[in-house]
Design an enzyme around this catalytic site. Structure first.
Site, short mmCIF file in Angstrom:
data_model
loop_
_atom_site.label_atom_id
_atom_site.label_comp_id
_atom_site.label_asym_id
_atom_site.label_seq_id
_atom_site.Cartn_x
_atom_site.Cartn_y
_atom_site.Cartn_z
N ARG A 185 0.81 -1.08 -0.16
CA ARG A 185 -0.12 0.03 0.02
C ARG A 185 0.93 1.42 -0.06
O ARG A 185 1.88 1.33 0.63
CB ARG A 185 -0.93 0.10 1.24
CG ARG A 185 -1.74 1.20 1.52
CD ARG A 185 -2.90 0.70 2.63
NE ARG A 185 -3.48 2.13 2.88
CZ ARG A 185 -3.44 3.14 3.58
NH1 ARG A 185 -2.11 3.01 4.12
NH2 ARG A 185 -4.43 4.23 3.83
N LEU A 186 0.55 2.13 -1.07
CA LEU A 186 1.12 3.43 -0.95
C LEU A 186 -0.21 4.37 -0.63
O LEU A 186 -0.96 4.35 -1.38
CB LEU A 186 1.81 3.83 -1.81
CG LEU A 186 3.27 3.42 -2.10
CD1 LEU A 186 3.90 3.88 -3.42
CD2 LEU A 186 4.09 3.59 -0.78
N ASP A 187 -0.17 5.44 0.06
CA ASP A 187 -1.26 6.58 0.55
C ASP A 187 -1.26 7.20 -0.94
O ASP A 187 -0.53 7.25 -1.62
CB ASP A 187 -1.00 7.49 1.44
CG ASP A 187 -1.25 6.78 2.95
OD1 ASP A 187 -2.02 5.69 2.81
OD2 ASP A 187 -0.40 7.18 3.74
N LYS A 188 -2.70 7.89 -1.01
CA LYS A 188 -2.88 8.74 -2.19
C LYS A 188 -1.86 9.82 -2.50
O LYS A 188 -1.39 10.00 -3.47
CB LYS A 188 -4.17 9.17 -2.04
CG LYS A 188 -4.68 10.18 -3.35
CD LYS A 188 -6.09 10.81 -3.03
CE LYS A 188 -6.05 11.73 -2.08
NZ LYS A 188 -7.33 12.60 -1.87
#
Length: 406
Positions: free
Chosen positions: A160-163
């Site tokens: 996961r990478l944040d927006k």
């Protein structure tokens, strides 16, 4: 689904479009009308709005392959094998524009996004900030995975990478490959290094020399320059009630290494190596140390729309093992809710909203570009054998002056 894309004021917009979803009726719906089900189990709209939605075809029943007329949907109880279909006019929020033209250059770019590496099994990208990876909340077509599909590239993100976060994104072209890479990451056989620009003069920065550029290719080699933060982290989800809205605190550790100090700004470029894989642990650890990421919209309390909640997470490292009683924590959670409601009301009062002529819903104005960017960048990933090594180019904000200054 084809959608119309246009660029304006630095963001990527999608023209509102109709989106349909269909699913077999659930057993508990049998012998009830669709209106009764919508009113009884969903609270998004009022009874009159659901009634109007059935009349204009927003909600339909497909029976034996054919849609029932609206008047029959209102009177006919739902049966086994019925398909319930919803059609909505979707207004997706804009995302940050990452290039002038979303061109495809084999082996170099896809939709204008830099390709770090690609073969028959993997796709490694330099993700732009300001765009979600996969559909979530109001975002669907304006997401990285859906944009890739329009380029005939099916790929699954391996983490996961944040927006708002940019950088290295490893994706598997099959579920099996993605699972294999995820297992490697979970085994902690993978070194991950991020870059962050933080407020203040970070510890050990006074030891930096004019040849600090020599540190940029290989940080963490000088052990005396490393500072490690070790404290539990957790998240607060207001969509859930107390205590479920407070996630279980989990141990987290992150090592930091200063790379450059910018005296004119009193900011430091820091390399970050998460030793565990907890949500937002880099951001939380930096803020707890007193060196929040400069433009962090939440954990830098000076920027936060929810400062009370932000300060609670920073001050209370482990809510399960703190002096606060269950009643105290419940009251804190209620204050988080109140703060969120006030922030939402303030934002709505300040926005110049337009009403969609097609469906009557509110279209909010474009958020400031600074809210779509975080100075946190996934820079390098490598395994212990150095057979699985990828690196992106550092973003513009690693330099003394960058476009986002001011």
């Amino acid at each position: 689904m084809g959608v119309e894309v246009y660029f304006a004021n630095g963001v990527r917009n999608i023209v509102p479009y109709y989106h349909g979803r269909a699913a077999f009726a659930k057993g508990r719906w049998f012998k009830r009308t669709l209106l009764e089900v919508l009113v009884g189990e969903f609270s998004a709209d009022s009874r009159d709005e659901y009634l109007e939605g059935i009349k204009n075809g927003k909600y339909r029943i497909i029976r034996e392959g054919f849609p029932l007329p609206p008047e029959e949907v209102l009177t006919s109880p739902i049966r086994n094998s019925d398909v319930v279909e919803t059609n909505s006019h979707k207004h997706e929020p804009p995302v940050k524009q990452w290039c002038d033209e979303e061109v495809d250059i084999p082996g170099k770019k896809v939709a204008g996004i830099d390709i770090v590496y690609e073969d028959e099994n993997m796709l490694v990208l330099d993700k732009p900030n300001g765009i979600p990876i996969h559909p979530t909340g109001q975002f669907y077509q304006n997401t990285l995975t859906e944009i890739l599909k329009t380029r005939n590239k099916e790929a699954r993100p391996c983490y996961r990478l944040d927006k708002v976060t940019s950088g290295l994104l490893i994706m598997g072209k099959t579920k099996a490959i993605a699972n294999e890479i995820q297992a490697k990451i979970r085994s902690r056989d993978m070194d991950k290094i991020y870059l962050a620009r933080v407020s203040g003069k970070f510890p050990k920065s006074e030891c930096l020399t004019r040849g600090i550029e020599d540190h940029l290719p290989t940080p963490f080699e000088d052990k005396s320059m490393i500072t490690t933060a070790d404290s539990a982290t957790y998240t607060v989800e207001l969509k859930k009630s107390f205590p479920a809205g407070l996630s279980v605190p989990k141990t987290a550790a992150t090592s930091f290494y200063p790379l450059r100090y910018f005296p004119n700004h009193n900011q430091t470029l820091v390399a970050c190596k998460p030793l565990t894989g907890r949500t937002h642990q880099i951001r939380i650890h930096l803020a707890r140390m007193g060196f929040p990421i400069v433009n962090d919209p939440f954990y830098n309390v000076e920027n936060s729309k929810y400062p009370y909640r932000s300060e609670f997470i920073l001050d209370v490292e482990d809510w399960e093992n703190c002096p606060l009683t269950a009643d105290d924590l419940r009251k804190e959670f209620e204050l988080f809710d109140e703060e969120c409601d006030k922030a939402r009301e303030k934002q709505q009062s300040e926005q110049k909203s337009l009403v969609c002529e097609e469906c009557g819903s509110i279209q909010a104005e474009t958020p400031p570009l600074k809210e779509l960017e975080l100075w946190l960048h996934a820079w390098k990933y490598s395994d212990s054998s150095q057979t699985f090594t990828y690196e992106t180019k550092p973003p513009a904000w690693v330099n003394e002056v960058c476009l986002a200054d001011g």
